[in-house]
Enzyme design. Structure first.
Site, PDB file in Angstrom:
ATOM      1  N   TYR A 158      -0.344  -0.499  -1.299  1.00 10.21           N
ATOM      2  CA  TYR A 158      -1.635   0.222  -1.339  1.00 10.21           C
ATOM      3  C   TYR A 158      -2.094   0.685  -2.734  1.00 10.21           C
ATOM      4  O   TYR A 158      -2.628   1.605  -3.007  1.00 10.21           O
ATOM      5  CB  TYR A 158      -1.527   1.605  -0.355  1.00 10.21           C
ATOM      6  CG  TYR A 158      -0.859   1.225   1.022  1.00 10.21           C
ATOM      7  CD1 TYR A 158      -1.792   0.398   1.818  1.00 10.21           C
ATOM      8  CD2 TYR A 158       0.420   1.594   1.270  1.00 10.21           C
ATOM      9  CE1 TYR A 158      -1.260   0.219   3.330  1.00 10.21           C
ATOM     10  CE2 TYR A 158       0.626   1.390   2.630  1.00 10.21           C
ATOM     11  CZ  TYR A 158      -0.134   0.645   3.528  1.00 10.21           C
ATOM     12  OH  TYR A 158       0.387   0.372   4.807  1.00 10.21           O
ATOM     13  N   TYR A 189      -5.759  10.570  -2.132  1.00 12.73           N
ATOM     14  CA  TYR A 189      -4.670  11.550  -1.231  1.00 12.73           C
ATOM     15  C   TYR A 189      -4.054  12.478  -2.092  1.00 12.73           C
ATOM     16  O   TYR A 189      -2.898  12.946  -1.553  1.00 12.73           O
ATOM     17  CB  TYR A 189      -3.649  10.425  -0.744  1.00 12.73           C
ATOM     18  CG  TYR A 189      -4.023   9.230  -0.122  1.00 12.73           C
ATOM     19  CD1 TYR A 189      -4.903   8.990   0.911  1.00 12.73           C
ATOM     20  CD2 TYR A 189      -3.896   8.028  -0.752  1.00 12.73           C
ATOM     21  CE1 TYR A 189      -5.354   8.029   1.750  1.00 12.73           C
ATOM     22  CE2 TYR A 189      -4.239   6.791  -0.086  1.00 12.73           C
ATOM     23  CZ  TYR A 189      -5.035   6.756   0.947  1.00 12.73           C
ATOM     24  OH  TYR A 189      -5.481   5.517   1.531  1.00 12.73           O
ATOM     25  N   CYS A 206     -16.087   7.031 -14.971  1.00 13.74           N
ATOM     26  CA  CYS A 206     -17.150   8.294 -15.322  1.00 13.74           C
ATOM     27  C   CYS A 206     -17.003   8.951 -13.904  1.00 13.74           C
ATOM     28  O   CYS A 206     -18.282   9.063 -13.043  1.00 13.74           O
ATOM     29  CB  CYS A 206     -18.323   7.672 -15.473  1.00 13.74           C
ATOM     30  SG  CYS A 206     -18.302   6.666 -17.033  1.00 13.74           S
ATOM     31  N   GLU A 207     -15.774   9.590 -13.530  1.00 16.08           N
ATOM     32  CA  GLU A 207     -15.744  10.566 -12.122  1.00 16.08           C
ATOM     33  C   GLU A 207     -14.754  11.305 -12.765  1.00 16.08           C
ATOM     34  O   GLU A 207     -13.745  11.061 -13.057  1.00 16.08           O
ATOM     35  CB  GLU A 207     -15.151   9.597 -11.011  1.00 16.08           C
ATOM     36  CG  GLU A 207     -16.172   8.874 -10.737  1.00 16.08           C
ATOM     37  CD  GLU A 207     -16.706   8.905  -9.338  1.00 16.08           C
ATOM     38  OE1 GLU A 207     -16.588   9.883  -8.945  1.00 16.08           O
ATOM     39  OE2 GLU A 207     -17.450   7.977  -9.032  1.00 16.08           O
ATOM     40  N   ARG A 217      -4.761   5.851  -5.378  1.00 17.07           N
ATOM     41  CA  ARG A 217      -4.124   6.691  -4.362  1.00 17.07           C
ATOM     42  C   ARG A 217      -3.868   8.253  -5.169  1.00 17.07           C
ATOM     43  O   ARG A 217      -4.091   9.125  -4.093  1.00 17.07           O
ATOM     44  CB  ARG A 217      -2.824   6.279  -4.278  1.00 17.07           C
ATOM     45  CG  ARG A 217      -2.330   4.823  -3.507  1.00 17.07           C
ATOM     46  CD  ARG A 217      -1.225   4.583  -3.111  1.00 17.07           C
ATOM     47  NE  ARG A 217      -0.893   5.302  -2.090  1.00 17.07           N
ATOM     48  CZ  ARG A 217      -0.046   6.386  -1.966  1.00 17.07           C
ATOM     49  NH1 ARG A 217       0.588   6.710  -3.108  1.00 17.07           N
ATOM     50  NH2 ARG A 217       0.092   6.875  -0.925  1.00 17.07           N
ATOM     51  N   GLU A 254       6.475  -3.169  11.753  1.00 15.95           N
ATOM     52  CA  GLU A 254       5.251  -3.517  10.790  1.00 15.95           C
ATOM     53  C   GLU A 254       5.357  -2.601   9.381  1.00 15.95           C
ATOM     54  O   GLU A 254       4.328  -1.913   9.326  1.00 15.95           O
ATOM     55  CB  GLU A 254       3.886  -3.315  11.463  1.00 15.95           C
ATOM     56  CG  GLU A 254       3.703  -4.054  12.884  1.00 15.95           C
ATOM     57  CD  GLU A 254       2.169  -3.355  13.584  1.00 15.95           C
ATOM     58  OE1 GLU A 254       1.428  -4.343  14.210  1.00 15.95           O
ATOM     59  OE2 GLU A 254       1.843  -2.364  13.342  1.00 15.95           O
ATOM     60  N   PRO A 255       6.418  -2.571   8.854  1.00 19.06           N
ATOM     61  CA  PRO A 255       6.615  -1.777   7.782  1.00 19.06           C
ATOM     62  C   PRO A 255       5.639  -2.530   6.708  1.00 19.06           C
ATOM     63  O   PRO A 255       5.463  -3.746   6.471  1.00 19.06           O
ATOM     64  CB  PRO A 255       8.017  -1.982   7.188  1.00 19.06           C
ATOM     65  CG  PRO A 255       8.619  -3.259   8.044  1.00 19.06           C
ATOM     66  CD  PRO A 255       7.535  -3.545   9.262  1.00 19.06           C
ATOM     67  N   GLY A 256       5.054  -1.666   5.820  1.00 13.17           N
ATOM     68  CA  GLY A 256       4.280  -2.070   4.499  1.00 13.17           C
ATOM     69  C   GLY A 256       4.874  -1.351   3.571  1.00 13.17           C
ATOM     70  O   GLY A 256       5.588  -1.859   2.613  1.00 13.17           O
TER      71      GLY A 256
HETATM   72  N1  LLP Z   1       0.870  -1.018  11.364  1.00 10.59           N
HETATM   73  C1  LLP Z   1      -0.344  -0.735  11.486  1.00 10.59           C
HETATM   74  C2  LLP Z   1      -1.131  -0.816  12.567  1.00 10.59           C
HETATM   75  C3  LLP Z   1      -0.967   0.141  10.359  1.00 10.59           C
HETATM   76  O1  LLP Z   1      -2.346   0.796  10.264  1.00 10.59           O
HETATM   77  C4  LLP Z   1      -0.188   0.423   9.065  1.00 10.59           C
HETATM   78  C5  LLP Z   1      -0.762   1.111   8.035  1.00 10.59           C
HETATM   79  C6  LLP Z   1       0.978  -0.212   9.102  1.00 10.59           C
HETATM   80  C7  LLP Z   1       1.456  -0.825  10.500  1.00 10.59           C
HETATM   81  C8  LLP Z   1       1.835   0.006   7.939  1.00 10.59           C
HETATM   82  O2  LLP Z   1       2.439   1.260   7.623  1.00 10.59           O
HETATM   83  P1  LLP Z   1       3.357   1.468   6.403  1.00 10.59           P
HETATM   84  O3  LLP Z   1       4.645   1.259   6.848  1.00 10.59           O
HETATM   85  O4  LLP Z   1       2.844   1.082   5.271  1.00 10.59           O
HETATM   86  O5  LLP Z   1       3.209   3.343   6.386  1.00 10.59           O
HETATM   87  N2  LLP Z   1      -3.558   3.703   1.927  1.00 10.59           N
HETATM   88  C9  LLP Z   1      -2.631   4.418   2.614  1.00 10.59           C
HETATM   89  C10 LLP Z   1      -1.919   4.066   3.558  1.00 10.59           C
HETATM   90  C11 LLP Z   1      -2.780   3.597   4.777  1.00 10.59           C
HETATM   91  C12 LLP Z   1      -1.906   2.952   5.854  1.00 10.59           C
HETATM   92  C13 LLP Z   1      -2.631   2.349   7.017  1.00 10.59           C
HETATM   93  N3  LLP Z   1      -2.044   1.650   8.122  1.00 10.59           N
HETATM   94  C14 LLP Z   1      -1.810   5.060   1.207  1.00 10.59           C
HETATM   95  O6  LLP Z   1      -1.932   4.340   0.202  1.00 10.59           O
HETATM   96  O7  LLP Z   1      -1.023   5.787   1.373  1.00 10.59           O
END
Ligand code: LLP
Length: 421
Positions: A371, A316, A342-343, A312, A273-275
């Site tokens: 993201y 973070y 305004c923050e 981001r 599940e890469p994002g």
């Molecule tokens: N699978 C599950 C169950 C997840 O919760 C996530 C991300 C992924 C896969 C994908 O993860 P990745 O490959 O993208 O690392 N908003 C934050 C990141 C939050 C990630 C949430 N879950 C940021 O901007 O860094």
């Protein structure tokens, strides 16, 4: 080689200059490279080609239906966490049989939507959710395919907000309770156990936490099989990091080399599940300088993109590289790059040494393909920026800039406010 390159001093995305896009759509805007998206999913597919696998893109990272279509065309699926993401994935042409549904707070309505669509499986995160899913499936007269999301209790060594595999985290079922949860699940008549899932965190820059987690899950799979449970799918989650600054995260093939022996031994179909690692470095956000503001303690570069467009850094303390869109000899200067919101927390960078920039010049915020737009908002009543997909020397607007009308969509003024007494 990056698809974002200077040619004759102008920054390009593939063969289109960011300057020309800014002229067309104004600023701020997001631009994504088709080539970069495709080459990342191809790298994953190649790396895991020796096992049956599905690359289920984490839709939360970039949910634009054109981006999802790129992955669907490449045989990818989606990791979804809401009915909204289900809707987007289906609209983008993803096969429901390539969708997996995660999240700690799935409602029965969402379960029903996903069951009706015929998704591949639910990643169930708690005992109560399991019961709710069983009831929902029963009401529809079908069986719900399920993997339990197991929390392997490893430290992914990343930002606490994006680390999800520790005991204290809200995600998943504690590994020590997993066997008994699986046994309970197997007694539910409308639950069909098909696999196991874990996801330990995001922006991981080492392979060790993956290996540690998967070793634990591998032992769990053996224990479950011994008890007669048919574990066909092993979902190893996402989490691979990208280079924002100086990080040197493993490439998909290095990650694969470390985990494939374990995965192969299991005989399972593997889901990833890469994002971020699929989309993060395929996108930029382009903003325009409005003012230079010299303070006693700090110098500010005020730009037209705020924390509503890219949160981001505020959320973070994330680092995004900043590059002038037009490169020329300039002195550098230490500035806070701030937006119009305004923050005080509204910044893209703090105390950053960057080339001096004048009002009206364009600045590219790198690594903004994941993201970034998906976490944007209308705070301060700012319309969200447009998104562009670049393909060689052509490009298309894949989401228009929001209009003032869209900003007010769904709002109304009740009649009782206008009644004169
Ligand atoms: N699978 C599950 C169950 C997840 O919760 C996530 C991300 C992924 C896969 C994908 O993860 P990745 O490959 O993208 O690392 N908003 C934050 C990141 C939050 C990630 C949430 N879950 C940021 O901007 O860094």
């Amino acid at each position: 080689m990056s698809v974002f390159r200077y040619k004759k001093g102008r920054l390009y995305c593939e063969n289109v200059s960011l300057e020309s896009m800014a002229e067309k759509v104004g600023t701020p805007f997001y631009a994504y490279s088709h080539k970069a998206l495709l080459s990342q999913i191809t790298a994953y597919k190649k790396a895991f080609s020796s096992v049956p696998h599905l690359i289920a893109f984490a839709v939360k990272a970039n949910a634009n239906i054109a981006v999802l279509r790129v992955f669907a065309n490449a045989g990818g699926g989606g990791d979804i966490v809401s009915s909204g993401e289900l809707h987007r994935a289906l609209k983008a042409g993803m096969d429901p049989k390539n969708l997996v549904f995660a999240g700690v707070g799935k409602t029965k309505k969402e379960m029903k939507d996903a069951l009706r669509a015929g998704i591949l499986m639910f990643n169930v995160e708690s005992a109560q959710e399991l019961v709710a899913l069983d009831e929902t499936a029963k009401a529809l007269g079908i069986k719900a395919p399920v993997a339990l999301r197991v929390n392997p209790d490893v430290n992914p060594k990343t930002h606490p907000y994006i680390s999800t595999g520790l005991k204290k985290s809200k995600f998943g079922i504690e590994i020590v309770k997993a066997v008994s949860q699986y046994q309970t699940a197997s007694l539910l008549s409308n639950i069909d156990i098909v696999g196991v899932h874990s996801h330990i965190g995001s922006q991981l820059t080492q392979v060790k936490p993956f290996v540690d987690a998967l070793k634990r899950i591998s032992r769990l799979i053996s224990a479950l099989r011994k008890r007669g449970l048919d574990i066909q799918y092993w979902n190893i989650g996402g989490g691979l990091g990208i280079t924002y600054n100086q990080e040197k995260p493993p490439m998909p093939k290095e990650m694969a080399a470390a985990v494939l022996p374990l995965l192969k031994k299991s005989g399972c179909r593997i889901i990833l599940e890469p994002g971020r690692s699929l989309a993060g470095n395929a996108g930029v956000m382009v903003t325009r300088v409005i003012y230079n503001k010299e303070g006693e303690a700090k110098n500010f570069l005020v730009v037209d993109a705020g924390m509503n467009d890219l949160i981001r850094p505020s959320l973070y303390s994330a680092y995004h590289e900043l590059r002038p869109v037009v490169k020329r000899r300039r002195k550098t200067k230490v500035v806070d790059v701030v937006g119009p919101i305004c923050e005080s927390g509204d910044f893209l960078a703090q105390d950053r040494e960057i080339p001096q920039m004048a009002p009206d010049e364009l600045l590219a915020v790198m690594s903004a393909g994941a993201y970034s737009f998906t976490m944007s908002s209308n705070y301060n009543a700012r319309p969200r920026p447009p998104e562009i997909l670049v393909h060689g020397d052509e490009y298309e607007i894949i989401r228009k800039r929001e209009t003032m009308k869209a900003l007010l969509r769904g709002e109304s003024i009740p009649a009782f406010l206008d009644q004169k007494k």
